[in-house]
Design an enzyme around this catalytic site. Structure first.
Site, short mmCIF file in Angstrom:
data_model
loop_
_atom_site.label_atom_id
_atom_site.label_comp_id
_atom_site.label_asym_id
_atom_site.label_seq_id
_atom_site.Cartn_x
_atom_site.Cartn_y
_atom_site.Cartn_z
N HIS A 144 0.87 -1.19 0.00
CA HIS A 144 0.00 0.00 0.00
C HIS A 144 0.90 1.23 0.00
O HIS A 144 1.70 1.42 -0.90
CB HIS A 144 -0.90 -0.12 1.25
CG HIS A 144 -2.07 0.81 1.29
ND1 HIS A 144 -2.44 1.64 0.27
CD2 HIS A 144 -3.00 1.03 2.27
CE1 HIS A 144 -3.52 2.33 0.61
NE2 HIS A 144 -3.88 1.98 1.83
N HIS A 202 -2.09 -2.47 -9.58
CA HIS A 202 -3.07 -1.86 -8.68
C HIS A 202 -4.30 -2.75 -8.62
O HIS A 202 -4.67 -3.35 -9.62
CB HIS A 202 -3.45 -0.45 -9.18
CG HIS A 202 -4.08 0.37 -8.12
ND1 HIS A 202 -5.42 0.31 -7.83
CD2 HIS A 202 -3.53 1.24 -7.24
CE1 HIS A 202 -5.67 1.12 -6.83
NE2 HIS A 202 -4.55 1.69 -6.45
N ASP A 227 2.82 5.59 -7.00
CA ASP A 227 4.07 5.59 -6.24
C ASP A 227 5.32 5.45 -7.10
O ASP A 227 6.43 5.58 -6.59
CB ASP A 227 4.05 4.44 -5.22
CG ASP A 227 3.11 4.76 -4.08
OD1 ASP A 227 3.01 5.95 -3.74
OD2 ASP A 227 2.49 3.84 -3.55
#
Ligand code: CMC
Length: 428
Positions: free
Chosen positions: A265, A306, A363
């Site tokens: 995460h 994802h 990210d």
């Protein structure tokens, strides 16, 4: 809302009619709440097929790569808005008028300082503690310092806690960093913008206060916007689940921070840079791609894939553009960016990643920008937590305002059936 119906046939029993619910956007949802009356329930580890709440805050279409807060596309918010405006929209449903924005900004800046005693609490941590460990502790401890606003059933208390959390997160995050490097804590400056103030507290010292570079403040603000909310992800669901017990908002956000910490995460932004360090140079990329594809190797390409986006992560596109802006402003030619771009190119042309719809996520590039700004790797996930606090607390408030039930998943029990206790000398 429930015109259509689904029929469930359980062998040997009469068909069960289940209402089909529709939102304003997104797929229809079969309402299985009445199933327990039939003596059965559903099995969905990972919640791949389960909606746990109704929400008006954020919409994601993972196949089309769409993310919207209160109906506004993330690309427009990132380009035209600022973080406090986005916070306001998440909390209250609309973008603020000029007057509402001024009032909200004044409310936030009025709560940026910490109780002085928090410094003593901070001093109890080892200086080499991971800042996420410190943040879990500091945010959880807020409930011990601000217990004048802990009546969850009082909307004014909920409001005050939300403001306090959004206002104090940058102060606490910067405190963690200053503490880790042994520098004096910098107090917030309320004449600065939200992101600007954060960078001031991170990088200025009492003996040398320099103006914050506006390009970096803008990039920081955009990073905050891109992380502000993401509907019912693991940490937000943790906040809602914790909140469903009636726990106070500071405890709920501390739980959210703990959930965010994991490398699958929010910990991924830190993990991306560690991975780029390990890869080292372009020649080694193929080796790491092979590792990521190897079923017997737990290694995954960090910043890729994802749960919801199976096309591309719209946040990643804006992040890449911001990355270019920051590096060009700072005149940095970071070999890690080149490495990241090559890695992305190779992965995106590889059938393994194509077949599984694995694209760079938010990210993948955020770490390179944060590093360029001067933020140490260990603080990356803290910055994610700082920004996500707005989404967490907006979701928590929505849950309270709309009425809620304690979250209590069920299980398939696969352990022993009943057996008799054996005295210790008869076991073995
Ligand atoms: N590298 C290599 N293979 C991958 C990766 C990856 N990064 N991500 C998924 N896969 C494979 C996975 O092994 C599986 O293969 P197979 O079908 O052969 O078993 C397939 O792709 C489907 O993946 P999954 O694990 O079932 O997907 P998920 O929805 O359960 O997991 C994820 C999503 C984000 C946890 C996962 O993609 C991952 O671990 N990515 C790396 C960590 C990361 O970047 N996380 C940040 C997510 S975005 C920010 C945030 O939400 O906090």
């Amino acid at each position: 809302m429930a015109d259509k119906k689904a029929q469930l046939i359980i062998e040997g029993a009469a068909p069960v009619e289940l209402p089909i619910l529709s939102g304003t956007m997104g797929p229809d949802v079969i309402d299985v709440r009445s199933l327990t009356n039939q003596g059965v329930f559903t099995f969905d580890p990972g919640f791949m097929s389960t909606a746990a709440c109704e929400s008006k805050i954020t919409f994601i279409d993972g196949d089309k790569g769409i993310l919207m807060h209160r109906g506004y596309p993330i690309e427009q918010l990132a380009e035209k808005s600022d973080y406090l405006e986005v916070c306001y929209a998440l909390l209250y449903g609309e973008l603020p008028t000029a007057e509402q924005k001024a009032t909200f900004t004044a409310q936030i800046t009025g709560h940026t300082m910490m109780h002085e005693q928090m410094k003593s609490f901070l001093n109890g941590f080892r200086r080499d503690a991971h800042p996420m460990a410190v943040m879990c502790g500091l945010v959880g401890a807020l409930s011990a310092f601000y217990h004048d606003s802990l009546d969850n059933n009082n909307p004014k208390h909920r409001e005050l806690s939300a403001i306090r959390l959004i206002a104090k997160m940058p102060t606490m995050a910067a405190m963690c960093y200053k503490y880790s490097i042994g520098q004096p804590i910098m107090y917030p400056r309320n004449n600065l913008g939200y992101a600007e103030n954060f960078l001031h507290m991170m990088f200025n010292t009492p003996s040398d206060v320099q103006p914050v570079n506006p390009v970096l403040a803008k990039a920081m603000d955009r990073i905050f916007i891109l992380h502000a909310d993401h509907e019912q992800n693991a940490s937000t669901s943790t906040v809602r689940l914790t909140g469903s017990t009636g726990a106070n908002p500071f405890a709920c956000i501390a739980a959210g921070i703990a959930a965010l910490w994991g490398p699958a995460h929010g910990g991924a932004n830190e993990a991306v840079l560690t991975m780029l360090d390990e890869i080292g140079s372009v020649e080694n990329i193929e080796k790491f791609i092979a590792k990521a594809k190897d079923k017997n190797d737990p290694f995954k390409l960090m910043g890729f894939g994802h749960r919801v986006y199976k096309n591309f992560d719209p946040r990643a596109k804006v992040m890449k553009q911001t990355c270019d802006e920051v590096l060009s402003e700072l005149g940095i030619n970071d070999p890690k960016l080149e490495l990241a771009m090559k890695l992305e190119e190779i992965a995106r042309n590889d059938p393994y990643f194509q077949e599984r719809n694995l694209y760079p996520n938010v990210d993948f590039y955020s770490g390179i920008i944060l590093k360029a700004i001067g933020i140490p790797t260990s603080m990356f996930t803290v910055i994610f937590a700082l920004a996500r606090t707005a989404g967490w607390i907006a979701q928590w408030k929505e849950m309270y305002a709309g009425g809620y039930k304690i979250g209590r998943p069920r299980q398939i029990y696969t352990g022993h059936t009943q057996r008799d206790y054996t005295p210790i000398n008869e076991r073995g």
